[in-house]
Write a protein that holds these residues in place. Structure first.
Motif, PDB file in Angstrom:
ATOM      1  N   VAL A 100      18.164   3.269  45.341  1.00 27.03           N
ATOM      2  CA  VAL A 100      19.025   2.039  44.810  1.00 27.03           C
ATOM      3  C   VAL A 100      20.041   3.521  44.537  1.00 27.03           C
ATOM      4  O   VAL A 100      20.893   4.270  44.967  1.00 27.03           O
ATOM      5  N   GLU A 101      19.532   4.093  43.567  1.00 32.20           N
ATOM      6  CA  GLU A 101      20.368   5.526  42.712  1.00 32.20           C
ATOM      7  C   GLU A 101      20.139   6.747  43.904  1.00 32.20           C
ATOM      8  O   GLU A 101      20.970   7.717  44.316  1.00 32.20           O
ATOM      9  N   GLU A 102      19.660   7.303  44.979  1.00 28.91           N
ATOM     10  CA  GLU A 102      19.537   8.180  46.023  1.00 28.91           C
ATOM     11  C   GLU A 102      20.402   7.524  46.803  1.00 28.91           C
ATOM     12  O   GLU A 102      20.883   8.852  47.152  1.00 28.91           O
ATOM     13  N   MET A 103      20.215   6.296  47.174  1.00 30.15           N
ATOM     14  CA  MET A 103      21.331   6.197  48.293  1.00 30.15           C
ATOM     15  C   MET A 103      22.440   5.556  47.718  1.00 30.15           C
ATOM     16  O   MET A 103      23.710   5.699  48.415  1.00 30.15           O
ATOM     17  N   GLY A 104      22.459   6.178  46.177  1.00 30.50           N
ATOM     18  CA  GLY A 104      23.984   5.737  45.514  1.00 30.50           C
ATOM     19  C   GLY A 104      24.521   4.448  45.948  1.00 30.50           C
ATOM     20  O   GLY A 104      25.980   4.165  45.885  1.00 30.50           O
ATOM     21  N   LEU A 105      23.561   3.451  45.898  1.00 33.53           N
ATOM     22  CA  LEU A 105      24.089   1.977  45.844  1.00 33.53           C
ATOM     23  C   LEU A 105      24.523   1.513  44.940  1.00 33.53           C
ATOM     24  O   LEU A 105      24.051   2.105  43.560  1.00 33.53           O
ATOM     25  N   GLN A 106      25.549   0.632  44.928  1.00 37.17           N
ATOM     26  CA  GLN A 106      26.504  -0.471  43.631  1.00 37.17           C
ATOM     27  C   GLN A 106      25.226  -1.380  43.270  1.00 37.17           C
ATOM     28  O   GLN A 106      26.143  -2.252  43.802  1.00 37.17           O
ATOM     29  N   LEU A 107      24.247  -1.074  43.227  1.00 34.66           N
ATOM     30  CA  LEU A 107      23.850  -1.939  42.975  1.00 34.66           C
ATOM     31  C   LEU A 107      22.422  -2.444  41.289  1.00 34.66           C
ATOM     32  O   LEU A 107      22.250  -1.419  41.436  1.00 34.66           O
ATOM     33  N   ARG A 108      23.478  -3.720  40.874  1.00 34.26           N
ATOM     34  CA  ARG A 108      22.378  -3.622  39.508  1.00 34.26           C
ATOM     35  C   ARG A 108      20.858  -4.598  39.895  1.00 34.26           C
ATOM     36  O   ARG A 108      21.189  -5.964  40.435  1.00 34.26           O
ATOM     37  N   ILE A 109      19.782  -4.404  39.291  1.00 35.38           N
ATOM     38  CA  ILE A 109      18.834  -4.755  39.373  1.00 35.38           C
ATOM     39  C   ILE A 109      18.017  -5.596  38.221  1.00 35.38           C
ATOM     40  O   ILE A 109      18.558  -3.985  36.984  1.00 35.38           O
ATOM     41  N   GLU A 110      17.690  -6.620  37.980  1.00 33.20           N
ATOM     42  CA  GLU A 110      17.365  -6.891  36.332  1.00 33.20           C
ATOM     43  C   GLU A 110      15.694  -8.291  36.355  1.00 33.20           C
ATOM     44  O   GLU A 110      16.235  -8.625  37.940  1.00 33.20           O
ATOM     45  N   THR A 111      15.121  -8.182  35.490  1.00 33.82           N
ATOM     46  CA  THR A 111      14.085  -8.927  35.570  1.00 33.82           C
ATOM     47  C   THR A 111      14.788  -9.825  34.645  1.00 33.82           C
ATOM     48  O   THR A 111      15.359  -9.955  33.711  1.00 33.82           O
ATOM     49  N   ARG A 112      13.807 -11.089  34.866  1.00 32.51           N
ATOM     50  CA  ARG A 112      14.188 -12.412  33.916  1.00 32.51           C
ATOM     51  C   ARG A 112      12.443 -13.089  34.051  1.00 32.51           C
ATOM     52  O   ARG A 112      12.077 -13.832  35.220  1.00 32.51           O
ATOM     53  N   SER A 113      12.512 -13.452  32.129  1.00 35.26           N
ATOM     54  CA  SER A 113      10.778 -13.379  32.539  1.00 35.26           C
ATOM     55  C   SER A 113      10.896 -15.049  30.713  1.00 35.26           C
ATOM     56  O   SER A 113      11.743 -14.470  30.298  1.00 35.26           O
ATOM     57  N   GLY A 114       9.644 -15.203  31.068  1.00 38.89           N
ATOM     58  CA  GLY A 114       9.867 -15.828  29.149  1.00 38.89           C
ATOM     59  C   GLY A 114       9.685 -14.400  28.293  1.00 38.89           C
ATOM     60  O   GLY A 114       9.896 -14.910  27.242  1.00 38.89           O
ATOM     61  N   ASP A 115       9.643 -13.315  28.709  1.00 36.85           N
ATOM     62  CA  ASP A 115       9.636 -12.026  27.888  1.00 36.85           C
ATOM     63  C   ASP A 115      10.942 -11.962  27.417  1.00 36.85           C
ATOM     64  O   ASP A 115      11.475 -10.747  26.655  1.00 36.85           O
ATOM     65  N   THR A 116      12.325 -11.726  28.655  1.00 37.64           N
ATOM     66  CA  THR A 116      12.748 -11.269  28.366  1.00 37.64           C
ATOM     67  C   THR A 116      13.764 -11.996  26.833  1.00 37.64           C
ATOM     68  O   THR A 116      14.264 -13.025  26.580  1.00 37.64           O
ATOM     69  N   PRO A 117      14.919 -11.284  26.737  1.00 35.29           N
ATOM     70  CA  PRO A 117      15.644 -11.118  25.080  1.00 35.29           C
ATOM     71  C   PRO A 117      16.667 -12.728  25.623  1.00 35.29           C
ATOM     72  O   PRO A 117      17.676 -12.725  26.806  1.00 35.29           O
ATOM     73  N   SER A 118      16.971 -13.905  25.043  1.00 38.31           N
ATOM     74  CA  SER A 118      17.998 -14.779  25.094  1.00 38.31           C
ATOM     75  C   SER A 118      19.438 -14.380  25.922  1.00 38.31           C
ATOM     76  O   SER A 118      19.965 -14.779  26.057  1.00 38.31           O
ATOM     77  N   ASP A 119      19.766 -13.595  24.166  1.00 40.71           N
ATOM     78  CA  ASP A 119      21.554 -13.045  25.361  1.00 40.71           C
ATOM     79  C   ASP A 119      20.973 -12.395  26.294  1.00 40.71           C
ATOM     80  O   ASP A 119      22.326 -12.824  27.040  1.00 40.71           O
ATOM     81  N   ARG A 120      20.339 -12.195  27.381  1.00 43.62           N
ATOM     82  CA  ARG A 120      19.999 -11.401  28.170  1.00 43.62           C
ATOM     83  C   ARG A 120      19.945 -12.567  29.189  1.00 43.62           C
ATOM     84  O   ARG A 120      20.371 -12.322  30.082  1.00 43.62           O
ATOM     85  N   LYS A 121      19.315 -13.520  28.582  1.00 44.43           N
ATOM     86  CA  LYS A 121      18.997 -14.349  29.935  1.00 44.43           C
ATOM     87  C   LYS A 121      20.308 -15.214  30.020  1.00 44.43           C
ATOM     88  O   LYS A 121      20.830 -15.840  30.794  1.00 44.43           O
ATOM     89  N   LYS A 122      20.836 -15.349  28.868  1.00 49.50           N
ATOM     90  CA  LYS A 122      22.303 -16.345  28.779  1.00 49.50           C
ATOM     91  C   LYS A 122      23.492 -15.096  29.498  1.00 49.50           C
ATOM     92  O   LYS A 122      24.257 -16.234  30.546  1.00 49.50           O
ATOM     93  N   ARG A 123      23.518 -14.347  29.256  1.00 50.77           N
ATOM     94  CA  ARG A 123      24.115 -13.396  30.157  1.00 50.77           C
ATOM     95  C   ARG A 123      24.246 -13.525  31.697  1.00 50.77           C
ATOM     96  O   ARG A 123      25.202 -12.967  32.505  1.00 50.77           O
TER      97      ARG A 123
END
Length: 815
Positions: A97-120
């Motif tokens: 993604v970085e080497e091709m300069g793509l405008q892609l946002r990648i995130e993870t979500r699991s039971g370990d993810t903070p609640s504020d990030r999950k809401k966002r």
């Protein structure tokens, strides 16, 4: 299928990396361009993950966007069986993604993810979300899920073999059906390196049973793995035991010679045990880590980061790391104990080098002589490219109940529409109107015996015939408690400063008091206090015991057990075995007979003033445990006065005060129709199964706002409800679900039934004057089963020598 042209940005990126687009990567892209779903079966290191994401990357390259910015909204879901794998994929995806300069946002979500990030993430989702089946199901329980997933174009399911055939697969199948209803054009892609029955997985992947919509893609073949079986330098292959501690000095030398060695064990106990044994001989103070599911998130992340940076020389791990994690600098994978299946072994071997064009190197360390045979069978299966195929089962009704509740939390639903959606998955295509109404009635009221209690009333049908929540609070309670994995009762291990190290089972913690010591997370710990669900500790240099863990053992696959039987029957092939193993088999053949495919060998002999009978079933530990219960019950009815039994994966030894003259009546197939039913209904087994289905279905809640019930509290609640339902509503949907679990999963009932059918026609009974050589490995387990594996190795060796001397007594005259 015609080849579609990859965007020039992707083609150039491959050229810059000095890579080529592999045939299966092109085929995955072609399938997407043709609007088809796809299942890719390819060797480890073949670029499977990139294959799954190529259509996503192509959608975001500048030539495709034509000067426009990247569109908002969720484009691709990546489903992983492990949180560690999702984090690893995120790290590896960021590079292209970085080497091709793509405008892609990648995130993870699991039971370990903070609640504020999950809401966002729900309000402003990334383009690619990496998650687990459980987290996806929770996302679908929110009212905004329809908007969140309306833009979804693709779902990539990694390591599909790891969970599709179980309850997590049931949950994912239902979630995929809901996603397909929200985003009808969504494409499904599944990836695996170890499928023995890919056609069955295509059926599971296909929506509405439309098998033609799924392209089955075979990957390019990679370099053949190099697999060796480690043997003792000076000693003989042990008779019994599973820990393989005899190999620790040789194993340490292997660690010294390699940059990084990954050491797999089949249990958490064995991981801690082998880790401690390695540290005992670690004179060079090499950095060695440990990783298993009971460790805290921080401890796991620390070890994963150290491995990714190349800072560890060795890592001891369980199945928590045997899926897809890409650490290219691993020189060698070690399997401690028997692998239990060729697919599992192939998956673990692939962690070494993790490159298609370089052979992966692995060493198998058998704990005893039967495990040597199993290791040989697994090695030969890998050499021949044969994999185990795990059969699909009907979807669990407890999982269906949880999904119905999740749908109600998201929005009111029409039962006819939801039933059609549920039936679009292979796992639940069998659900008829009667079953559907029974599950709906359970979710709505708890069932006939419980409907008088308001707390079980979760959904209600309004005048328009639409089902909705009886109160908004039920949505919050569902999200707190939803999930498929029901752990044994666990207690948090922590220092006084609050730092958590992970969890041990509550039954182990209950045996501890202040001043006791145990090993955990690679440290020796002294207990300061046990309070509620916390075990407070401090570091110590005192010797420590290893925590024991319950749970089911890894089953020996049907495919591998058949191969072991074939090895026993192939006398000409024994010459390639070590001398002591060959002599063991030759002496067995001379004194008794050999088990073989299609033949059930039963031996009876006296030992220590008691009469023993050994059944060589090769159906796995779970099935043998069940068979032991049933046989001893029949022996009691026949006045044979049984005293006990012990089992391993290969055989079952039963002893009593009177000899078994004819074992055939003890093994008649009707034992499953009569004694089995009675035993299950009156055993802890069905209560344990009910506890799990009650938690999964939402009948019993583990978590309340600000408070979590202890394992004892959950068990008390489920036992109470179980007794009520057994008495007043024996046809309750959860009792049926518990029965299905007890039969199919906890006792390997299918394999047991096949073995009993075979016994009625092909049973060979041999009466001996003493223990046979082949019986020694199971006999040495008598009296040791209650001890943690590995902890009684010295005693096992002494007992084995005594039994072996009796079994091999004629050896001198024979030679």
């Amino acid at each position: 299928m015609t080849h579609a042209s990859l965007p020039p940005e992707i083609t150039e990126w491959f050229v810059q990396r000095e890579w080529r687009v592999r045939d299966h990567q092109q085929a995955m892209f072609d399938a997407s361009e043709a609007g088809r779903h796809a299942l890719l079966v390819a060797d480890t290191g073949a670029g499977k993950t990139l294959s799954g994401f190529l259509p996503t990357l192509a959608a975001f390259v500048p030539s495709q966007l034509q000067g426009k910015g990247a569109p908002d909204g969720l484009h691709t879901l990546y489903i992983s069986p492990l949180k560690a794998l999702a984090h690893d994929v995120q790290r590896n995806l960021l590079r292209p993604v970085e080497e091709m300069g793509l405008q892609l946002r990648i995130e993870t979500r699991s039971g370990d993810t903070p609640s504020d990030r999950k809401k966002r993430q729900r309000g402003r989702p990334p383009h690619i979300l990496l998650t687990t089946p459980e987290s996806l199901s929770l996302l679908l329980s929110y009212p905004d899920s329809f908007e969140l997933f309306s833009s979804l174009k693709r779902v990539v399911i990694d390591e599909v073999h790891a969970f599709a055939t179980g309850k997590r697969g049931d949950l994912l199948a239902l979630s995929l059906a809901r996603l397909q209803a929200i985003a009808p054009d969504m494409q499904r892609a599944a990836l695996s390196a170890t499928l023995g029955n890919p056609e069955s997985f295509c059926e599971w992947l296909a929506p509405w049973g439309d098998l033609d919509s799924v392209a089955l893609i075979e990957g390019e073949k990679g370099a053949a793995p190099q697999v060796d079986i480690l043997l003792p330098d000076r000693e003989r292959v042990p008779w019994g035991g599973h820990a393989g501690t005899w190999a620790v000095p040789q194993l340490y030398e292997e660690v010294r010679c390699n940059r990084t060695t990954l050491i797999f064990t089949n249990t958490r106990f064995l991981a801690e045990f082998i880790f401690q044994k390695l540290w005992d001989v670690n004179e060079d103070l090499l950095p060695i880590g440990i990783h298993h599911g009971s460790l805290s998130r921080e401890a796991r992340r620390k070890v994963e980061g150290a491995m990714a940076r190349g800072e560890l020389r060795a890592l001891v791990a369980t199945a928590s790391l045997d899926l897809g994690v890409d650490w290219g600098d691993i020189d060698c994978v070690v399997q401690m104990g028997a692998p239990k299946g060729s697919s599992r072994l192939l998956q673990r071997i692939g962690r070494a080098n993790h490159r298609l064009d370089q052979p992966s190197r692995a060493i198998l360390v058998p704990g005893n002589r039967f495990e040597f045979l199993e290791a040989t069978a697994a090695k030969e299966a890998v050499d021949e490219g044969e994999r185990d195929g795990e059969a699909f089962r009907t979807g669990g009704l407890d999982v269906l109940a949880q999904h119905i509740m999740a749908c109600a939390c998201a929005a009111p639903f029409d039962e006819v529409e939801l039933l059609g959606e549920v039936r679009s998955s292979l796992s639940y295509a069998w659900v008829d109107e009667d079953v559907w109404q029974r599950v709906l009635h359970f979710v709505a009221t708890g069932g006939y015996a419980l409907e008088a209690y308001d707390r079980f009333r979760r959904i209600i049908r309004d005048r328009q015939g639409v089902w909705r929540l009886t109160h908004p609070d039920h949505a919050a309670r569902h999200r707190l408690n939803a999930g498929i994995i029901v752990d044994a009762e666990m207690v948090q291990v922590r220092f006084r400063n609050g730092r958590a190290l992970g969890k041990v089972e509550e039954r182990f913690a209950a045996t501890l008091g202040p001043g006791d010591t145990f090993s955990f997370a690679g440290m020796s710990l002294e207990v300061e206090q046990v309070k509620d669900m916390d075990l407070f500790v401090k570091a110590t240099s005192r010797a420590a015991m290893i925590p024991s863990y319950g749970g089911l053992r890894l089953p020996l696959t049907t495919h591998l057990s058949g191969r072991v039987l074939a090895l026993l029957d192939d006398r000409a092939g024994w010459n390639r075995f070590p001398d002591d193993v060959r002599e063991w088999l030759e002496m067995q053949d001379w004194r008794s007979q050999m088990p073989a495919p299609g033949r059930l060998l039963v031996e009876s002999y006296p030992h220590g003033g008691v009469h023993y009978t050994t059944y060589y079933t090769f159906v796995g530990w779970n099935a043998n445990q069940s068979l032991g219960m049933l046989i001893t019950k029949r022996m009691e009815e026949q006045g044979l006065q049984p005293l006990g039994f012990v089992a391993n994966d290969y055989s079952l030894a039963v002893w009593g005060l009177k000899p078994v003259i004819d074992p055939a009546p003890l093994l008649s197939p009707d034992i499953l129709a009569h004694e089995f039913v009675e035993w299950i209904e009156n055993s802890y087994l069905l209560r344990r199964a009910f506890r799990e289905v009650a938690v999964i279905s939402g009948l019993v809640e583990r978590q309340q706002p600000g408070k979590r019930k202890s394992g004892r509290q959950v068990t008390f609640s489920t036992d109470l409800i179980y007794d009520v339902l057994r008495k007043y509503e024996p046809e309750h949907v959860l009792l049926k679900a518990a029965w299905a679990d007890a039969r199919a999963r906890m006792t390997d009932i299918g394999r047991l039934g096949d073995m009993l059918d075979r016994a009625s026609e092909q049973l060979v009974h041999v009466t001996l004057d003493r223990v046979s050589p082949l019986a020694v490995p199971v006999m040495v387990m008598i009296g040791r089963e209650s001890l943690p594996q590995g902890a009684a190795d010295d005693a096992l060796l002494l007992e084995a020598e005594s039994l072996a001397n009796a079994a091999m007594m004629p050896e001198l005259s024979y030679r």
